[in-house]
Enzyme design. Structure first.
Site, PDB file in Angstrom:
ATOM      1  N   ALA A 254       0.843  -1.203   0.000  1.00 45.15           N
ATOM      2  CA  ALA A 254       0.000   0.000   0.000  1.00 45.15           C
ATOM      3  C   ALA A 254       0.870   1.241   0.000  1.00 45.15           C
ATOM      4  O   ALA A 254       2.052   1.191   0.359  1.00 45.15           O
ATOM      5  CB  ALA A 254      -0.893  -0.002   1.225  1.00 45.15           C
ATOM      6  N   LYS A 255       0.268   2.336  -0.374  1.00 47.15           N
ATOM      7  CA  LYS A 255       1.014   3.584  -0.495  1.00 47.15           C
ATOM      8  C   LYS A 255       1.738   3.929   0.804  1.00 47.15           C
ATOM      9  O   LYS A 255       2.875   4.383   0.786  1.00 47.15           O
ATOM     10  CB  LYS A 255       0.047   4.700  -0.876  1.00 47.15           C
ATOM     11  CG  LYS A 255       0.771   5.949  -1.320  1.00 47.15           C
ATOM     12  CD  LYS A 255      -0.194   6.968  -1.882  1.00 47.15           C
ATOM     13  CE  LYS A 255       0.503   8.281  -2.118  1.00 47.15           C
ATOM     14  NZ  LYS A 255      -0.176   9.400  -1.514  1.00 47.15           N
ATOM     15  N   ARG A 256       1.064   3.679   1.922  1.00 47.17           N
ATOM     16  CA  ARG A 256       1.677   4.053   3.199  1.00 47.17           C
ATOM     17  C   ARG A 256       2.932   3.242   3.523  1.00 47.17           C
ATOM     18  O   ARG A 256       3.701   3.590   4.410  1.00 47.17           O
ATOM     19  CB  ARG A 256       0.660   3.950   4.344  1.00 47.17           C
ATOM     20  CG  ARG A 256       0.155   2.557   4.544  1.00 47.17           C
ATOM     21  CD  ARG A 256      -0.754   2.403   5.753  1.00 47.17           C
ATOM     22  NE  ARG A 256      -1.261   1.071   5.793  1.00 47.17           N
ATOM     23  CZ  ARG A 256      -2.281   0.612   5.085  1.00 47.17           C
ATOM     24  NH1 ARG A 256      -2.935   1.426   4.300  1.00 47.17           N
ATOM     25  NH2 ARG A 256      -2.653  -0.656   5.152  1.00 47.17           N
TER      26      ARG A 256
END
Ligand code: GLU
Length: 485
Positions: A254-256
């Site tokens: 995920a982006k995070r």
């Protein structure tokens, strides 16, 4: 004769390029180029809530930097434009009405309140929310009356009430689902705009797309898409669904996580070619042993049979190893041009021989961003512990190191010319006279000069990089520290 291969990459402008999307773009591009076909870029910007300013430029820039140049697209046009989904809105109502006439879609006048109530009841009874087909069997009079009165409506797909639907995926083979589990999904919204699920089918057909590569989160929608193609009497494209990229066995990347976007990886110092090469392998396996591919080599090597059916796990170590390959394969001048700004972050000395420094950095370099720390001892010798002189492999300890440095000091002091050759010859003469292993002399020299056990280049190169005066001062400092052990 098979028609020309036309593939499309259809990103939504979210403001960043997830590497899963970039991988889809790459496979889509390779598939087209492999067969001499066209690679088309379509921007899917109809979800205005997710829209971010400048996001389309991120898409253009990423694809261009990677060399994934499109043959048709918003900025360059083509015969099947417009290539921005929001500019194609005019045609969808006609297509939806065509399906209504064919009995494959219908007007639905249900209010928002009714639908909310329905879904609340379904949720409470643990049924997955699905439209109950209330409007599917309205009489023509009722429909005409509602339309005449201007009652707001959506148009829904009429899924066959019985039987099953099969679609073919090039990777997964035939997939069959019972029609009873498919929702009569909305095709056209109250405002006359299409839903994504409708627009992508009409867009792909009207753009004459022959192959659709997409993430397998779309697998469950594929039967409904196929029913739409069937309803129109159109031929569906070839589907290639690709697996997710995972952070670990349970979590999608995920982006995070900080490794998920192309920009994140650039910021960490990875080279574009290495990133592209790495993501090629995240879900596709080459036939032979070689894993290093330029873009044109990828076109030759790529085939659908290499695409994996299981999720790929993002492996930063492998990415780093591939990056190292690209860094080492650079021409020395090219390496120097990129490396010098990194060197200059921690090494400001103007008397340093940058060519020599680069020549010792390049063979060991994995990432340019590692360089500032690798050369941070050059301007100033850091404080260090004499423990560093203990090295089993080199057979050194404080006492052998003190002895070595004391022998090295006068030899270097008396050297006229201070070059790699002269330092090398003088120190190897000493090594030979003493009958010891190289490390017994060269390792303490490296520690004394850098305050580190690991450095780019060995003691000889470091001495020349630092210059005679500084080297002698650092060796004296080493002697002083070791005498106090
Ligand atoms: N706009 C969609 C996305 O970014 C594209 C899906 C597709 O390839 O059909 O996920």
């Amino acid at each position: 004769m098979m028609s020309e291969v036309r593939t499309r990459f259809a990103p939504s402008p979210t403001g960043y390029m997830h590497i899963g999307n970039l991988r889809t773009a790459l496979y889509t591009y390779l598939l087209a180029k492999k067969q001499g076909g066209k690679f088309i870029l379509r921007i899917e910007d109809t979800d205005r809530e997710r829209y971010v300013d400048g996001a389309v430029d991120v898409i253009y820039k990423t694809l261009r930097d990677c060399g994934l140049n499109w043959d048709e697209g918003p900025d360059i046009g083509g015969d099947y434009g417009p290539y921005v989904q929001s500019e194609r809105m005019g045609m969808f109502k006609d297509y939806a009405e065509e399906l209504v006439k064919k009995g494959k879609a219908y007007y639905c006048f249900c209010t928002k309140e009714r639908l909310e109530e329905l879904s609340a009841v379904q949720k409470a009874s643990n049924i997955s929310p699905m439209y109950d087909r209330h409007c599917r069997h309205l009489s023509q009079e009722e429909i005409d009356k509602n339309l005449a009165e201007g009652v707001p409506y959506v148009i829904r797909q009429a899924i066959p009430e019985e039987g099953s639907t099969t679609f073919h995926d090039e990777i997964y083979g035939d997939i069959t689902v019972e029609n009873s589990i498919l929702d009569d999904q909305v095709l056209l919204k109250t405002d006359g705009m299409p839903t994504y699920n409708f627009a992508n089918v009409v867009d792909d057909h009207t753009m004459k797309i022959t192959h659709v590569v997409r993430g397998n989160e779309y697998l469950s929608s594929a039967p409904k898409y196929n029913l739409l193609y069937e309803a129109f009497g159109w031929e569906p494209p070839m589907y290639i669904h690709v697996e997710h990229i995972m952070k670990d066995a349970q979590h999608k990347l995920a982006k995070r996580d900080g490794d998920a976007s192309f920009q994140d990886l650039l910021d960490k110092g990875y080279m574009t070619e290495a990133i592209l090469n790495y993501i090629l392998l995240l879900g596709w396996a080459p036939k032979g042993e070689n894993e290093i591919f330029s873009l044109s080599e990828m076109i030759d090597a790529f085939d659908l049979s290499g695409i994996s059916k299981s999720p790929a796990i993002f492996d930063p170590l492998k990415l780093k190893a591939i990056n190292a390959h690209y860094v080492r394969a650079m021409a020395p001048e090219e390496f120097k041009e990129i490396a010098v700004p990194y060197i200059r972050r921690t090494c400001k000395r103007s008397d340093v021989d940058l060519d020599l420094l680069c020549s010792v950095l390049q063979p060991r370099a994995e990432l340019f961003t590692d360089i500032p720390e690798q050369v941070d001892f050059i301007d100033k010798l850091p404080e260090y512990s004499t423990e560093l002189y203990n090295n089993k492999k080199m057979k050194t300890d404080a006492s052998t190191s003190l002895d070595a440095l004391k022998k090295i000091l006068p030899i270097l002091e008396n050297l006229g010319e201070f070059t790699q050759d002269s330092v090398h010859d003088a120190l190897f003469k000493l090594i030979e006279e003493m009958g010891v292993k190289n490390g017994v002399i060269l390792f303490p020299l490296r520690v004394a000069l850098s305050g580190k056990q690991f450095t780019p280049g060995g003691g000889i190169e470091l001495a020349v990089i630092l210059g005679k005066e500084d080297s002698l001062a650092r060796i004296k400092k080493g002697i002083e520290l070791l005498e106090n052990v």
